[in-house]
Motif scaffolding. Structure first.
Motif, short mmCIF file in Angstrom:
data_model
loop_
_atom_site.label_atom_id
_atom_site.label_comp_id
_atom_site.label_asym_id
_atom_site.label_seq_id
_atom_site.Cartn_x
_atom_site.Cartn_y
_atom_site.Cartn_z
N VAL A 134 0.85 -1.14 0.03
CA VAL A 134 0.18 -0.01 -0.07
C VAL A 134 0.80 1.16 0.02
O VAL A 134 0.66 2.19 -0.80
CB VAL A 134 -0.97 -0.12 1.34
N THR A 135 1.84 1.22 0.88
CA THR A 135 2.62 2.38 0.86
C THR A 135 3.98 2.23 0.61
O THR A 135 4.55 1.06 0.91
CB THR A 135 2.72 3.10 2.20
N PRO A 136 4.96 2.93 0.14
CA PRO A 136 6.68 2.79 0.03
C PRO A 136 7.14 2.53 1.29
O PRO A 136 6.76 2.88 2.39
CB PRO A 136 6.72 4.16 -0.54
N ALA A 137 8.12 1.57 1.08
CA ALA A 137 9.16 1.19 2.47
C ALA A 137 9.75 2.24 2.88
O ALA A 137 10.03 3.29 2.24
CB ALA A 137 9.86 0.20 2.10
N PRO A 138 9.97 2.54 4.22
CA PRO A 138 10.35 3.60 4.94
C PRO A 138 11.93 3.90 4.36
O PRO A 138 12.69 2.74 3.83
CB PRO A 138 10.30 3.35 6.37
N ILE A 139 12.46 4.79 4.42
CA ILE A 139 14.15 5.01 3.97
C ILE A 139 14.92 4.70 5.21
O ILE A 139 14.50 4.98 6.51
CB ILE A 139 14.13 6.66 3.94
N ASP A 140 15.77 4.24 4.87
CA ASP A 140 16.75 3.60 6.05
C ASP A 140 17.79 4.64 6.29
O ASP A 140 18.24 5.26 5.53
CB ASP A 140 17.51 2.25 5.47
N MET A 141 17.83 4.97 7.59
CA MET A 141 18.56 5.82 8.02
C MET A 141 20.01 5.87 7.48
O MET A 141 20.75 6.95 7.61
CB MET A 141 18.69 6.34 9.47
N ASN A 142 20.55 4.66 7.43
CA ASN A 142 22.17 4.36 7.37
C ASN A 142 22.38 3.66 5.79
O ASN A 142 23.17 2.71 5.82
CB ASN A 142 22.55 3.64 8.43
N GLY A 143 21.50 3.77 4.68
CA GLY A 143 22.02 2.82 3.52
C GLY A 143 21.15 3.11 2.49
O GLY A 143 21.37 2.55 1.48
N SER A 144 19.90 3.62 2.62
CA SER A 144 18.98 3.54 1.26
C SER A 144 19.64 4.36 0.07
O SER A 144 20.01 5.27 0.13
CB SER A 144 17.59 4.26 1.57
N PRO A 145 19.34 4.04 -1.01
CA PRO A 145 19.82 4.61 -2.29
C PRO A 145 19.49 6.01 -2.45
O PRO A 145 20.14 6.92 -2.74
CB PRO A 145 19.52 3.55 -3.41
#
Length: 635
Positions: free
Chosen positions: A478-489
């Motif tokens: 339903v909703t996008p995955a959260p942003i990883d504080m230490n690694g998301s592109p």
């Protein structure tokens, strides 16, 4: 036919030095010492320095030094090395050229020169005032930031080298306007600005002013009619034009905690806020039910709203005042803020107040902040506004003159109709909240008035990526995955995109996907980072990016424990974070970089800069104060 552009000058640092005409090709200043010109389209044009000369013909020759790349842009925009500036709608514009024409001494040297009125007597008087100042050192800040980059000392013996000017030499102009306030530049006093009176006002004579504030513990009769610095008054003014009563307007806002909110990002993708299953019970138990009971069970009585005033704040550092373009160039008077603390108020014996044994009247961990944009755009109006705030430093909180002066300033902004073109004709920019007692997790939310009008609506939290707590911020499919504080592109992309841009704003979308979150959840160890960042410039960009987020600014990046203004109960003033208390705060970040903050010095200098700006080329003084770069982070 030659095309003319109008440019907006924004301030960096102007260093004091005297030089002859032959010395004009001095090395360019460092990037932190840069001034920027912005045209009415917002395109930056950098200016490295300002120089003044007094030719024998009478008019002063004001020269703006541009780098090679910026000279090329001027030529491309205008067809030749010239542009026009207008400091006042009531005055003719002034042409600046690097064509060796009129007062320009040499074509192609990067100095664009125009004729301005100069009154040597006024310059002499200004020098005399500077010589009497106790503090003559100005801190330098990274443009658009609260981070200290150095300092500049103004020589009191000769702030402006008048002897050199009289000899026909060219002198570099110092940035004396930020020392202020200085009478010669139009300010009301030469006294130092007292932040506790003019910028962050939290003294008991103000936040418990019986004529303008209320005590949530008292009965309704003691708080009627609605007073000017109360939660109820602000909500009542915003509710006009929303289609709701003031009571329903407030209920609609509080209902945001009664269920998880889906905030629609640009492109239609929903982004959830972060809340827990207990939030609805908490907002009912702590705020709504006791308030309804004290109101007689019907509409909420705003005169007993369980929100105590904690501070009135003028954010001069968020202003952008340049005589070079007015509203079309983004001019504004900054923000006026009201900080409140929520209270748990229970009237156990039903006598109307919450002051008896068995009653409850105590602070809870929840603070709403009303943030109003000051609806001014002309240089002269913003200058007068800033002088009125500076003048508060000459008065005594608790005395009638202080209260009347401050009320006049606040009412000019908060009343319905103050901003006719904005939703509900309210000057509100946003209402932000910081709390844990309602949602069960530390959380910041942001609310706005929707166009063309209506109730407060939750929106994305600006400059803060989608949060990292999977359980409360994402629904698979339903909703996008959260942003990883230490690694998301996506996080790496945006940190790298922000490099070298002090005014960078985190976009709502990154790579076509929502990037901002519907709320900001955080803990004390919040840093935004990425392991791929390695160069010194990248690691510095990480700090700037992270400290501009809601969660970073309220925690480790500024060595803060959630609140910058921690609410207190009746009879006490709120406590401030180290960022707001200390004249100099050194913080070492997660990557080992150390930065010095001087938050209140920055705001003081911004206020002095606004109060002392020259709003015309014909007033006999060159424009010492150009426009400061507004703070990129609005927290």
């Amino acid at each position: 036919m030659r095309k003319a552009s109008r440019f907006l000058v924004t301030t960096g640092i102007v260093l004091l030095a005297a030089c002859s005409a032959e010395d004009r090709d001095a090395p360019e200043l460092a990037s932190s010492d840069v001034q920027a010109l912005r045209d009415t389209r917002g395109l930056p044009l950098r200016v490295d320095d300002l120089f003044l000369q007094l030719p024998s013909g009478g008019s002063g020759a004001l020269s703006l030094q541009l780098s090679r790349s910026e000279r090329e842009r001027v030529s491309a925009d205008n067809g030749q090395a010239s542009f026009t500036l207008s400091l006042s709608a009531r005055e003719p514009s002034v042409e600046f050229n690097d064509l060796g024409r009129d007062l320009d001494a040499r074509a192609g040297d990067g100095l664009f020169t125009g004729a301005v009125s100069v009154n040597v007597d006024l310059l002499t008087q200004l020098n005399r005032e500077v010589s009497r100042l106790r503090e003559t050192t100005v801190r330098r800040f990274v443009p658009g930031s609260r981070v200290v980059s150095g300092s500049e000392r103004i020589e009191t013996t000769s702030a402006i080298d008048l002897e050199a000017l009289r000899r026909g030499a060219t002198v570099r102009l110092p940035r004396i306007g930020e020392l202020g306030a200085l009478r010669t530049l139009g300010a009301v006093t030469t006294a130092s600005i007292n932040p506790q009176k003019s910028l962050l006002i939290r003294s008991l004579p103000v936040i418990e002013d019986p004529a303008r504030t209320m005590n949530p513990c008292n009965a309704a009769a003691a708080n009627n009619p609605l007073k000017k610095w109360t939660f109820g008054h602000l909500m009542e003014q915003m509710a006009q034009g929303s289609g709701l009563s003031a009571s329903d307007f407030v209920k609609h806002w509080l209902n945001a905690w009664r269920a998880q909110q889906s905030v629609t990002a640009t492109g239609g993708a929903p982004v959830l806020d972060a809340t827990s299953d207990v939030a609805a019970a908490n907002v009912d138990s702590l705020i709504l039910n006791p308030w309804k009971q004290r109101s007689g069970g019907g509409a909420l009585n705003l005169s007993i709203a369980p929100f105590r005033l904690q501070a009135i704040v003028y954010r001069s550092d968020l202003a952008q005042s340049s005589p070079y373009g007015g509203a079309s160039a983004g001019n504004s008077g900054g923000e006026l803020r009201f900080v409140f603390g929520a209270m748990e108020v229970r009237d156990a014996n039903g006598d109307g107040d919450a002051n008896d044994a068995g009653d409850t009247c105590q602070p809870i961990e929840m603070s709403p902040i009303f943030e109003f944009g000051v609806p001014l755009s002309s240089c002269t109006d913003i200058k007068a506004w800033a002088n009125a705030w500076a003048n508060l430093s000459t008065l005594l909180p608790g005395q009638p003159a202080y209260g009347a002066a401050l009320e006049a300033l606040t009412e000019a902004v908060v009343v319905h109709g103050a901003a006719p073109a904005k939703p509900n004709q309210s000057a509100l920019n946003q209402l932000r909240t910081n709390e844990i007692d309602l949602s069960g997790i530390w959380q910041l939310r942001e609310f706005v008035l929707p166009a063309p009008g209506g109730p407060l609506t939750q929106t994305t939290t600006k400059n803060n990526p989608r949060e990292h707590q999977e359980a409360s911020t994402s629904v698979p499919g339903v909703t996008p995955a959260p942003i990883d504080m230490n690694g998301s592109p996506a996080l790496l992309t945006e940190i790298l995109s922000s490099m070298g841009d002090p005014g960078y704003q985190v976009p709502e979308l990154s790579g076509g996907a929502p990037f901002l979150g519907g709320a900001s959840t955080y803990n004390f160890n919040t840093f935004w980072d990425h392991p791929a960042l390695s160069s010194p410039a990248e690691i510095e960009a990480r700090f700037t990016f992270s400290s501009n987020t809601c969660s970073g600014c309220h925690t480790r990046e500024t060595d803060t424990s959630f609140y910058h203004i921690r609410p207190a109960g009746p009879g006490a003033s709120p406590t401030l974070s180290a960022l707001l208390q200390n004249s100099s705060l050194l913080v070492t970040d997660v990557r080992g970089l150390s930065h010095t903050f001087a938050e209140m010095d920055n705001r003081k200098q911004a206020l002095a800069s606004l109060a002392n700006q020259t709003c015309g080329f014909r007033v006999g003084l060159p424009p010492f104060q150009l426009t400061r770069v507004p703070l990129a982070s609005t927290h």
